[in-house]
Scaffold this active site. Structure first.
Site, PDB file in Angstrom:
ATOM      1  N   CYS A 365       0.857  -1.204   0.000  1.00  0.00           N
ATOM      2  CA  CYS A 365       0.000   0.000   0.000  1.00  0.00           C
ATOM      3  C   CYS A 365       0.886   1.244   0.000  1.00  0.00           C
ATOM      4  O   CYS A 365       1.357   1.665   1.055  1.00  0.00           O
ATOM      5  CB  CYS A 365      -0.908  -0.010   1.230  1.00  0.00           C
ATOM      6  SG  CYS A 365      -1.939   1.465   1.350  1.00  0.00           S
ATOM      7  N   CYS A 368      -0.514   4.243   2.035  1.00  0.00           N
ATOM      8  CA  CYS A 368      -0.386   4.105   3.495  1.00  0.00           C
ATOM      9  C   CYS A 368       1.057   4.329   3.923  1.00  0.00           C
ATOM     10  O   CYS A 368       1.341   5.081   4.843  1.00  0.00           O
ATOM     11  CB  CYS A 368      -0.767   2.707   3.960  1.00  0.00           C
ATOM     12  SG  CYS A 368      -2.348   2.123   3.404  1.00  0.00           S
ATOM     13  N   ASP A 369       1.984   3.622   3.260  1.00  0.00           N
ATOM     14  CA  ASP A 369       3.349   3.525   3.773  1.00  0.00           C
ATOM     15  C   ASP A 369       4.359   4.383   3.025  1.00  0.00           C
ATOM     16  O   ASP A 369       5.464   4.603   3.521  1.00  0.00           O
ATOM     17  CB  ASP A 369       3.812   2.052   3.720  1.00  0.00           C
ATOM     18  CG  ASP A 369       2.831   1.138   4.441  1.00  0.00           C
ATOM     19  OD1 ASP A 369       2.238   1.589   5.426  1.00  0.00           O
ATOM     20  OD2 ASP A 369       2.652  -0.011   4.007  1.00  0.00           O
TER      21      ASP A 369
END
Ligand code: NAP
Length: 549
Positions: A365, A368-369
């Site tokens: 992701c 997200c990261d």
């Protein structure tokens, strides 16, 4: 045209005003004051400190029940509550042990709103099933939840922990840690993806868990994957259960309720499916460019006008019969029909190191990261639309990204491929990853060039993997649905499966797997279900005996 635009912006202002009024009413009914204490290092005005002040100011305009006191780290209260990092926000520390290291920005504003309401209420709102488990905890639990402002999965996990800390202030202490604000603590725990949950320094959850699964993991101090409700679980009778809250499921929900069907949408993780983590969508009609999460928020608020969404609930079993019983971690639905819009899950490379270093430099992701890898070196594996879109996103937020593709031609649309070369993003063609190495976190990868047969190593801080998806067919298999050779749910032109009363829509059906096709399939499936419930095609020999419902 101009009039339409003015009307639209007036409507959106009115919607915002109505939402603020609703919040004011909610806060007005809260029985408790909400005392916030912000601790900062003297003269250290970083982005997180400023964000805390801005977010808290916005909430204080909604409710005078929220108070903010600000202290330096060397203040005696900092010692009293053992505060050592700047900024740290303590939430009602006289009553609960909840602290935020960093600031409730971006997606995390949702967590913060829930905290304020639950603290104001003075109750956890845990489900009955989760309450039974949390009562069994008989020794202290120190929880750490690592989050980031761009992660749509994080609020669910953070709120699970907040509820636990509010329910058992005698034993449970919580730190919500913004991984960018506190990189050293993240390093200490080798937490390189979000959300990650630790209790007493044991990893109890990677990703968002349903509330009951989180509480069970917390009680056992070991990550659990499933929670079966006890026999007294709530029963909900309904015409249609839609499993999956992505574009297909949400659209089906809107159409089904508008047709008059009692409908429930069940989603175990973040609503919106893959779209929620797609950085930019450029091919959904009506939007030249829109963030995937923004598009999801628009769809969800539309769907919520009609259909009840059970978010954070995982379907653990479906028992076929009359009615069909759909069992989640919290309750049982007795349904006439079921629509499986379960989408697909990330494909893995299945190479040495991938599983062991998951969350420690390996990510599926990038929204997200990705922000955790700013100014660092990463590789993006894959050659499809996802890999290229996400490589572009990483590049634009300041990550040093190299694309690795196993062939000499991209599968992604030309438009995206051109952007890759215009931005001079390096590509290693004809290259496969054979191994990911590192002790505590990713350090290097082993590469193999399929044209030259050469093996080499490359130092990297992160490996992002976007090599497509495999259809999520566990429930379909449990039900005995026929699958295609590629593993998708076999269905007819009306989205009927081989079992009467069970339907499919979206990526789990295979095909083009676009947002626009998923929404179309969801709409079609809902209309079929409506028609079939009036004139069941499964009625045998014109007898009035109906199999499902
Ligand atoms: P995809 O289109 O299936 O592409 C997967 C890519 O990963 C391919 O390039 C494939 O290589 C490679 N790959 C597969 N297995 C691999 C392995 N074991 N090792 C190395 N490489 C491997 O998947 P996707 O990009 O996630 O897209 C999924 C669907 O979503 C598609 O229908 C796509 O159009 C849609 N989507 C659309 C957009 C958009 O329109 N903006 C954005 C994202 C996704 P080969 O090429 O050699 O097979």
């Amino acid at each position: 045209m101009q009039d339409t635009i003015h009307t639209d912006s007036r409507e959106s202002e009115m919607a915002t005003e109505a939402y603020l009024q609703q919040l004011k009413t909610t806060f007005g009914k809260l029985p408790n004051d909400i005392a916030l204490y912000l601790f900062t290092a003297k003269g250290h005005e970083d982005v997180f400190t400023l964000a805390n002040r801005r977010v808290i100011r916005a909430f204080r305009e909604i409710s005078s029940k929220i108070t903010l006191r600000e202290y330096d780290l060397d203040h005696e209260l900092a010692q009293k509550w053992n505060v050592t990092s700047s900024p740290t926000l303590l939430i009602a520390p006289e009553r609960f042990a909840i602290r935020w290291l960093g600031a409730p920005m971006g997606e995390e504003a949702r967590t913060f709103l829930e905290i304020l309401i639950l603290v104001g209420l003075g109750q956890s709102n845990l489900s009955d099933q989760a309450l039974k488990v949390i009562k069994r905890i008989d020794s202290p639990r120190n929880i750490k939840i690592f989050v980031s402002p761009t992660c749509p999965y994080c609020p669910q996990q953070a709120v699970n922990a907040v509820k636990a800390a509010i329910e058992r202030p005698d034993l449970i202490a919580l730190e919500i840690i913004d991984i960018q604000s506190e990189p050293e603590i993240a390093n200490q725990y080798s937490a390189q993806s979000v959300p990650q949950a630790f209790a007493n320094d044991v990893l109890i959850g990677q990703g968002a868990q349903p509330e009951e699964v989180f509480v069970l993991s917390l009680q056992k101090l070991e990550a659990q994957t499933i929670f079966i409700p006890e026999s007294d679980a709530e029963l909900v009778e309904t015409d249609l259960v839609i499993v999956g809250g992505g574009p297909a499921g949400l659209t089906a929900g809107i159409y089904a309720v508008r047709s008059g069907l009692r409908t429930a949408v069940i989603e175990r993780e973040a609503l919106g499916g893959q779209v929620a983590t797609t950085p930019i969508v450029e091919n959904y009609p009506g939007f030249t460019q829109v963030g995937g999460k923004t598009l999801v928020d628009i769809m969800v608020s539309h769907a919520l006008q009609y259909v009840q969404i059970y978010q954070g609930e995982a379907v653990v079993d479906i028992e076929y019969g009359t009615p069909i019983t759909v069992i989640t971690n919290r309750r049982k639905f007795l349904a006439k029909t079921v629509l499986l819009a379960t989408g697909a899950s990330h494909r893995h490379l299945n190479i040495p190191g991938e599983h062991r270093l998951g969350g420690r430099g390996i990510s599926y992701c990038s929204t997200c990261d990705g922000p955790l890898f700013k100014s660092k070196k990463v590789v993006m594996v894959g050659g499809g639309n996802s890999a290229v879109t996400e490589a572009l996103y990483l590049y634009h937020i300041g990550v040093d990204v190299t694309l690795i593709h196993r062939r000499d031609k991209l599968r992604a649309q030309d438009f995206l491929g051109k952007q890759l070369s215009e931005n001079n993003i390096p590509v290693l063609w004809n290259t496969e990853i054979k191994e990911i190495r590192g002790e505590q976190r990713v350090k290097e990868i082993v590469l193999y060039n399929i044209k030259t047969n050469e093996t080499s190593t490359l130092q990297t801080d992160g490996v992002f993997i976007a090599i497509g998806y495999t259809p999520a067919v566990e429930l379909a298999e449990k039900l005995g649905l026929e699958l295609t050779e590629d593993g998708y749910i076999k269905h007819d032109g009306k989205h009927r499966t081989n079992i009467p009363g069970i339907y499919s829509a979206g990526d789990v059906e295979g095909g083009y797997k676009q947002i626009v096709t998923a929404t179309g399939q969801g709409a079609e499936a809902a209309m079929t279900i409506f028609e079939d419930l009036i004139n069941p095609y499964w009625m045998k020999d014109k007898q009035k005996e109906i199999v499902p419902g």
